[in-house]
Structures are given as structure tokens and as C-alpha cells.
Design an enzyme around this catalytic site. Structure first.
Site, PDB file in Angstrom:
ATOM      1  N   GLY A  84       0.826  -1.217   0.000  1.00  0.00           N
ATOM      2  CA  GLY A  84       0.000   0.000   0.000  1.00  0.00           C
ATOM      3  C   GLY A  84       0.853   1.257   0.000  1.00  0.00           C
ATOM      4  O   GLY A  84       2.076   1.206   0.119  1.00  0.00           O
ATOM      5  N   GLY A  86       2.652   3.677   1.482  1.00  0.00           N
ATOM      6  CA  GLY A  86       3.233   3.858   2.810  1.00  0.00           C
ATOM      7  C   GLY A  86       3.836   5.236   2.994  1.00  0.00           C
ATOM      8  O   GLY A  86       4.170   5.643   4.104  1.00  0.00           O
ATOM      9  N   ARG A  87       4.014   5.935   1.881  1.00  0.00           N
ATOM     10  CA  ARG A  87       4.586   7.284   1.991  1.00  0.00           C
ATOM     11  C   ARG A  87       4.087   8.196   0.878  1.00  0.00           C
ATOM     12  O   ARG A  87       4.774   9.101   0.433  1.00  0.00           O
ATOM     13  CB  ARG A  87       6.103   7.210   1.941  1.00  0.00           C
ATOM     14  CG  ARG A  87       6.615   6.447   0.733  1.00  0.00           C
ATOM     15  CD  ARG A  87       8.033   6.763   0.548  1.00  0.00           C
ATOM     16  NE  ARG A  87       8.679   5.818  -0.329  1.00  0.00           N
ATOM     17  CZ  ARG A  87       9.920   5.968  -0.714  1.00  0.00           C
ATOM     18  NH1 ARG A  87      10.610   6.984  -0.288  1.00  0.00           N
ATOM     19  NH2 ARG A  87      10.463   5.087  -1.511  1.00  0.00           N
ATOM     20  N   LYS A 107       4.190  12.126  -3.207  1.00  0.00           N
ATOM     21  CA  LYS A 107       5.093  11.087  -2.684  1.00  0.00           C
ATOM     22  C   LYS A 107       6.053  11.705  -1.667  1.00  0.00           C
ATOM     23  O   LYS A 107       6.734  12.683  -1.968  1.00  0.00           O
ATOM     24  CB  LYS A 107       5.879  10.464  -3.847  1.00  0.00           C
ATOM     25  CG  LYS A 107       6.733   9.277  -3.437  1.00  0.00           C
ATOM     26  CD  LYS A 107       7.161   8.471  -4.650  1.00  0.00           C
ATOM     27  CE  LYS A 107       8.090   7.320  -4.261  1.00  0.00           C
ATOM     28  NZ  LYS A 107       8.502   6.541  -5.435  1.00  0.00           N
ATOM     29  N   ASP A 119       9.049   5.422   7.528  1.00  0.00           N
ATOM     30  CA  ASP A 119       8.757   6.709   8.170  1.00  0.00           C
ATOM     31  C   ASP A 119       7.827   7.588   7.334  1.00  0.00           C
ATOM     32  O   ASP A 119       7.545   8.726   7.695  1.00  0.00           O
ATOM     33  CB  ASP A 119      10.068   7.461   8.450  1.00  0.00           C
ATOM     34  CG  ASP A 119      10.906   7.617   7.185  1.00  0.00           C
ATOM     35  OD1 ASP A 119      10.386   7.361   6.077  1.00  0.00           O
ATOM     36  OD2 ASP A 119      12.088   7.984   7.309  1.00  0.00           O
ATOM     37  N   GLY A 120       7.406   7.068   6.184  1.00  0.00           N
ATOM     38  CA  GLY A 120       6.464   7.833   5.365  1.00  0.00           C
ATOM     39  C   GLY A 120       7.110   8.932   4.540  1.00  0.00           C
ATOM     40  O   GLY A 120       6.424   9.703   3.877  1.00  0.00           O
ATOM     41  N   ASP A 245       4.088  -4.810  -7.386  1.00  0.00           N
ATOM     42  CA  ASP A 245       3.518  -3.559  -6.852  1.00  0.00           C
ATOM     43  C   ASP A 245       4.087  -2.335  -7.551  1.00  0.00           C
ATOM     44  O   ASP A 245       3.667  -1.214  -7.270  1.00  0.00           O
ATOM     45  CB  ASP A 245       3.745  -3.451  -5.337  1.00  0.00           C
ATOM     46  CG  ASP A 245       5.209  -3.610  -4.964  1.00  0.00           C
ATOM     47  OD1 ASP A 245       5.792  -4.645  -5.310  1.00  0.00           O
ATOM     48  OD2 ASP A 245       5.763  -2.697  -4.332  1.00  0.00           O
ATOM     49  N   ASN A 246       5.045  -2.531  -8.436  1.00  0.00           N
ATOM     50  CA  ASN A 246       5.636  -1.393  -9.149  1.00  0.00           C
ATOM     51  C   ASN A 246       5.275  -1.387 -10.625  1.00  0.00           C
ATOM     52  O   ASN A 246       5.830  -0.604 -11.391  1.00  0.00           O
ATOM     53  CB  ASN A 246       7.162  -1.407  -8.996  1.00  0.00           C
ATOM     54  CG  ASN A 246       7.584  -1.071  -7.575  1.00  0.00           C
ATOM     55  OD1 ASN A 246       6.829  -0.451  -6.834  1.00  0.00           O
ATOM     56  ND2 ASN A 246       8.778  -1.482  -7.187  1.00  0.00           N
ATOM     57  N   ASP A 255       7.190   4.110 -10.444  1.00  0.00           N
ATOM     58  CA  ASP A 255       8.015   3.827  -9.267  1.00  0.00           C
ATOM     59  C   ASP A 255       9.505   3.729  -9.602  1.00  0.00           C
ATOM     60  O   ASP A 255      10.041   2.651  -9.868  1.00  0.00           O
ATOM     61  CB  ASP A 255       7.555   2.546  -8.554  1.00  0.00           C
ATOM     62  CG  ASP A 255       6.510   2.874  -7.506  1.00  0.00           C
ATOM     63  OD1 ASP A 255       5.949   3.976  -7.562  1.00  0.00           O
ATOM     64  OD2 ASP A 255       6.262   2.033  -6.634  1.00  0.00           O
TER      65      ASP A 255
HETATM   66  P1  AMP Z   1       9.090   0.760  -3.199  1.00  0.00           P
HETATM   67  O1  AMP Z   1      10.246  -0.159  -3.007  1.00  0.00           O
HETATM   68  O2  AMP Z   1       9.462   2.230  -3.135  1.00  0.00           O
HETATM   69  O3  AMP Z   1       8.277   0.452  -4.397  1.00  0.00           O
HETATM   70  O4  AMP Z   1       8.147   0.558  -1.920  1.00  0.00           O
HETATM   71  C1  AMP Z   1       7.612  -0.676  -1.571  1.00  0.00           C
HETATM   72  C2  AMP Z   1       6.619  -0.471  -0.449  1.00  0.00           C
HETATM   73  O5  AMP Z   1       7.262   0.088   0.691  1.00  0.00           O
HETATM   74  C3  AMP Z   1       5.456   0.455  -0.768  1.00  0.00           C
HETATM   75  O6  AMP Z   1       4.327  -0.028  -0.089  1.00  0.00           O
HETATM   76  C4  AMP Z   1       5.921   1.767  -0.201  1.00  0.00           C
HETATM   77  O7  AMP Z   1       4.841   2.623   0.130  1.00  0.00           O
HETATM   78  C5  AMP Z   1       6.646   1.321   1.044  1.00  0.00           C
HETATM   79  N1  AMP Z   1       7.684   2.261   1.467  1.00  0.00           N
HETATM   80  C6  AMP Z   1       8.865   2.516   0.865  1.00  0.00           C
HETATM   81  N2  AMP Z   1       9.553   3.443   1.539  1.00  0.00           N
HETATM   82  C7  AMP Z   1       8.793   3.802   2.595  1.00  0.00           C
HETATM   83  C8  AMP Z   1       8.952   4.733   3.676  1.00  0.00           C
HETATM   84  N3  AMP Z   1      10.057   5.481   3.801  1.00  0.00           N
HETATM   85  N4  AMP Z   1       7.951   4.823   4.576  1.00  0.00           N
HETATM   86  C9  AMP Z   1       6.842   4.080   4.460  1.00  0.00           C
HETATM   87  N5  AMP Z   1       6.632   3.196   3.478  1.00  0.00           N
HETATM   88  C10 AMP Z   1       7.588   3.047   2.562  1.00  0.00           C
HETATM   89 MG    MG Z   2       6.659   0.849  -5.178  1.00  0.00          MG
END
Ligand code: AMP
Ligand code: MG
Length: 488
Positions: A84, A86-87, A107, A119-120, A245-246, A255
Site C-alpha cells: 500500500g 506507505g509514503r 510522494k 517513516d512515510g 507492486d511497481n 516507481d
Molecule cells: P518501493 O520499493 O518504493 O516500491 O516501496 C515498496 C513499499 O514500501 C510500498 O508499499 C511503499 O509505500 C513502502 N515504502 C517505501 N519506503 C517507505 C517509507 N520510507 N515509509 C513508508 N513506506 C515506505
Molecule cells: Mg513501489
């Protein structure tokens, strides 16, 4: 802007409504006036004057309806369960100047229920990489998300070191990922019908004209994904983290993390330092696209009338679509017609690049210096560099190859050949070293280099005065690779 916030009307299990958490003292990084015009942002005075506050999460315009989406996914081949936003937050949906839907997604906007251990936040370096790459791919003509602008702030963010929190307003035709369906299948299977209808009506309305709209929709997703990946291969782009998810359901690049543009040609190249098994190497991308779709499609068997056989038929055109698009594109990169002799020549050319670790972008472009040297001083120089780098045994291979190539070209209209080469082989791509120089300056509060790269990459197929030699210089052969990881 012509708002069309429809996701917020779907079943509330699919998202969490919430405002962004403001960054401290947000400051402008860069603003993309072209995107602002495309989505109608520039016609709204309030949005224009307050864009930094909006991207910094300090001000939410009345028509925005921010929400975090739930999705799931397979990461590095393993089921990862619920992920989901997350940030990030989907803040608004609009229709652009071409009546196409566009999502505005902030983002780096703080914690959500899907933040898990994170940490979002997003840091400046990854925000700049994403900002420039979305722009670069878009201007190269590859379907991709892009961004309206980004800000930096005084909010500290801990990664391997302390860094500045930043945020980016991403603009993409959709933020629905393959992983949305994986989430529904696991956590709310009763929503599959409603959600499939939403995807078709919003993104694939033409499928409604088919006798079997769901299958028509799925097959189009398959074909668009195959074409997008063929585009990546042709330009030398490695996404770096092709988890389910990407990947967007619209076949648009989404992404940006540990992505890279190929420099010295090596099909087994991995840009992502966190990819220890080499799952996402450049040469694996077409197969991984297939793997992802193959994991995704069976979820639709829960729909009435959708059989395993019908789904196999949807996936079947993947390889042929990829091959057709890739091979046609490869021939065009050489300015040649799509036929077996051109392909033989093209594959011999790629072998020459690989055997001698030549720069992918510069080498293709250098062909103009071979076939039309009078009008192409820049490319003549590239050609001189290329031949200079070849050891003597390889020089003979090059001479033989170039003689064969010139013979092919002589049978064609030179004007057409030149035009094909010029419009399919960029002069500039976003090399890791270029992004890194812009990041280093930005971390000192200087954004001029980001602005210069933005200008340069706005016309990637044109030789430009604002370029420096560093913009087209690959690392030395066998130089240690710049570490690019998932940490962002
Ligand atoms: P990503 O690798 O950027 O595609 O992220 C994979 C998952 O991790 C997604 O659900 C993102 O929202 C979550 N995510 C990545 N970095 C963070 C962060 N700093 N804080 C919260 N969620 C994160
Ligand atoms: Mg992603």
C-alpha cells in the site's frame, strides 16, 4: 483543473482517507511547467501561487481528496502480502488537455496505515532521481509517470545518514498496480467485480465494445506491458525493481528507485545494488514482465465466464508483441527496414558493443558520423571515440561490420535513414553520474543543475549547447559501479 475524483467513491476498504503530514519549511526544487499545462494546473491561480505549500503538504486545496491506496505484491519473486501507499497519497484525479485521466500523487507525504516499518518520507536524492527520470522517459517517448514538481524541506529523515525530507507531486495516468488485484484477491475478493469494472471504465473503455470486455481489457494490459518493456530495452533502461507492486495496469513506467540507463553495454547489468540474485538485470526484464502478468492474471478466474484457457490466450501474445516491437525498434535504431538481414546486422552490432564494453547510447548515435559525417560533427566525434576505444582485433571486426552496414544503407533513402537514427537514438539519457552531480549540488541548496538537466532531457534527441562533455561520458570500462540501492 477538471477534477474527476472517482477512486474515493470505491469501497472504503480499498483506501484510507487522510491529509498529508506537512514538511517543515518546504522550498521549491523544480517545477514542470509542461506538466502543469497538460493537466490544467497552470490555469488555477491558487494552485500556481501555492504549489510549494501544496507539495510540502502544508496546504490541501478544497477539491483535493487525499487517500492512501491499499495494494499488495510479489517482491523479488516472493509474496509480500499487504503493502500500500506507505509514503504517498493519491490527492486528486483530473482529466488532462487530451481528455486522458491523470492521477496526482504526493510522494513523501508522511505516515499512513500502510507505512509498516517506514517513516512515510522520501529523501532529496531519490526524489530528484524520480523527477528527472520521469521527465527523461516521457521526453524520449516512453510511457511513464512524470511529475509536476518537487520540494525540499527542513524535516530530517534518517537513512544510512541523516538527509533532508523531500516530496514530489507525481502525475501518472494511473496508480493502479498489478498488486491492487493481488490485494483484493487476498483481502477483499468480493470487490473484484466492482474493481475490474472500474479499471475498464476508467482506463480501457474501448474494451466495452468487445464481446468479452474483461478478456479484451486483460489482453490489452498484456500488450501494453510488452511494448513498454520493449521500449525500455531499446533505450537501455533498467527499472531495477520490477515487483508486481511497481507495475502499472496501464503499461506506463511507475516507481523509480534503483533504475539506471545502460552505459557500457552489458546485458547482464544490474543497476540495483540490493538485487543480489540478479533477478532484475537488463536482459531479464522481458521475462520478468511475463512472470508478473502470469502471477496476476489467474486472479480473474473468480469472475464468471473467465477460464484458465481464456487467460492463457490473453497472455499468449506477450512474447510476439514484445519481439515485434523490439525487433522493429532495433532495426529503426539502425535506420533499416524490419527484415531478417537487418536483424542479423543489429545483433552483430550488439555483440560488438558487448565484447568491447562500448557505450550503448553514444555508439548508436555515432552511426550518424559514419553514414552522414558532413552534417554531424558531434556524432563524428562520438565515432572517433568509439574507434579509438577498440583494441586492434576488434577494429577489424568494426571495419567489417561497418562496411556491411554502409552497403545496406546505400540501398535506402539516406534522408530516411538519418531521420530514423536521429529520432530513435538519444544524444542524452540520465546517466547515474549526471543525476548524482545534480543531487550533490541540490544537497547544498543549489538547484541550477537540476534545472539544466531538465532542459537537456526535454529534447534528448538534439545536440545541445547547454550540454557538457560529462553528459555524454560513460564511466571507464570496468570502473566500479556507482552504488544505487532501494534505500530512498
Ligand atoms: P518501493 O520499493 O518504493 O516500491 O516501496 C515498496 C513499499 O514500501 C510500498 O508499499 C511503499 O509505500 C513502502 N515504502 C517505501 N519506503 C517507505 C517509507 N520510507 N515509509 C513508508 N513506506 C515506505
Ligand atoms: Mg513501489
Amino acid at each position: 483543473m477538471r477534477y474527476q475524483n472517482t477512486y474515493v467513491n470505491l469501497d472504503p476498504r480499498l483506501y484510507h482517507k487522510q491529509p498529508p503530514t506537512a514538511l517543515k519549511n518546504p522550498r521549491a526544487g523544480h517545477f514542470n511547467t509542461q506538466v502543469a499545462q497538460q493537466i490544467g494546473w497552470s490555469e488555477d491561480k491558487d494552485l500556481m501561487t501555492r504549489w510549494v505549500d501544496i507539495v510540502g503538504g502544508q496546504y490541501v486545496p478544497a477539491k483535493f481528496e487525499p487517500l492512501a491506496m491499499a495494494y499488495a505484491g510479489h517482491q523479488f519473486g516472493q509474496w509480500a502480502g499487504q503493502l500500500g501507499d506507505g509514503r504517498g497519497l493519491l490527492v486528486a484525479q483530473v482529466l488532462d488537455n487530451n481528455d486522458q485521466p491523470q492521477d496526482l500523487h504526493l510522494k513523501g507525504s508522511g505516515l499512513t496505515p500502510y507505512s509498516r516499518m517506514g517513516d512515510g518520507r522520501a529523501v532529496l536524492r531519490s526524489t530528484i532521481r524520480e523527477y528527472l527520470c520521469g521527465h527523461a522517459l516521457t521526453q524520449l517517448g516512453i510511457p511513464s509517470s512524470n511529475a509536476l514538481g518537487f520540494v525540499v524541506s527542513d524535516t530530517p529523515v534518517r537513512r544510512e545518514r541523516m538527509e533532508a525530507g523531500a516530496a514530489l507531486m507525481r502525475v501518472a495516468d494511473s496508480h493502479i498496480r498489478l498488486g491492487h488485484i493481488e490485494w483484493i484477491a487476498s483481502f477483499a475478493p468480493d470487490l473484484l467485480i466492482e474493481f475490474t469494472d472500474y479499471m475498464i471504465d476508467t482506463y480501457y473503455p474501448e474494451s466495452r465494445n468487445s464481446e468479452a470486455p474483461v478478456l479484451a481489457f486483460l489482453q490489452t494490459v498484456v500488450e501494453r506491458t510488452a511494448r513498454m518493456i520493449a521500449d525500455w530495452q531499446l533505450i537501455g533502461f533498467a527499472h531495477g525493481v520490477m515487483n508486481t507492486d511497481n507495475l502499472s495496469i496501464t503499461g506506463s513506467t511507475l516507481d523509480f528507485g534503483p533504475f539506471g540507463f545502460m552505459e557500457r553495454f552489458n546485458p547482464a547489468w544490474i543497476n540495483n545494488h540490493s538485487d543480489h540474485t540478479g533477478r532484475y538485470t537488463y536482459q531479464n526484464q522481458p521475462a520478468i514482465g511475463h512472470w508478473n502478468l502470469n502471477i496476476w492474471l489467474p486472479h480473474f478466474m473468480r469472475l464468471e465466464g473467465v477460464t484458465r484457457e481464456a487467460l492463457s490466450d490473453c497472455l499468449a501474445p506477450y512474447e510476439a508483441t514484445f519481439m515485434q516491437h523490439y525487433q522493429q525498434g532495433l532495426c529503426r535504431k539502425l535506420g533499416l527496414p524490419h527484415q531478417p538481414e537487418s536483424l542479423t546486422l543489429a545483433f552483430d552490432w550488439l555483440t560488438l558493443l558487448e565484447d568491447n564494453l562500448l557505450d550503448y547510447t553514444n555508439s548508436f548515435r555515432a552511426l550518424l558520423g559514419l553514414i552522414a559525417p558532413e552534417d554531424h560533427a558531434y556524432e563524428r566525434q562520438l565515432l572517433a571515440t568509439l574507434t579509438h576505444e577498440l583494441p586492434s582485433e576488434a577494429l577489424q571486426v568494426w571495419k567489417d561490420w561497418s562496411a556491411r552496414y554502409v552497403e545496406h544503407v546505400q540501398a535506402l533513402s539516406l534522408e530516411q535513414v538519418v531521420n530514423d537514427i536521429q529520432t530513435t537514438n538519444p544524444v542524452y539519457v540520465l546517466r547515474n553520474s549526471m543525476a548524482q552531480r545534480a543531487i550533490t549540488a541540490a544537497e547544498q541548496g543549489q538547484f541550477e543543475e537540476v534545472a539544466r538537466l531538465y532542459e537537456l532531457l526535454a529534447s534528448p534527441y538534439k545536440v545541445q549547447d547547454i550540454a557538457t562533455t560529462l553528459d555524454s561520458t560513460p564511466p571507464a570500462p570496468n570502473a566500479p559501479q556507482m552504488p544505487i540501492s532501494c534505500s530512498s
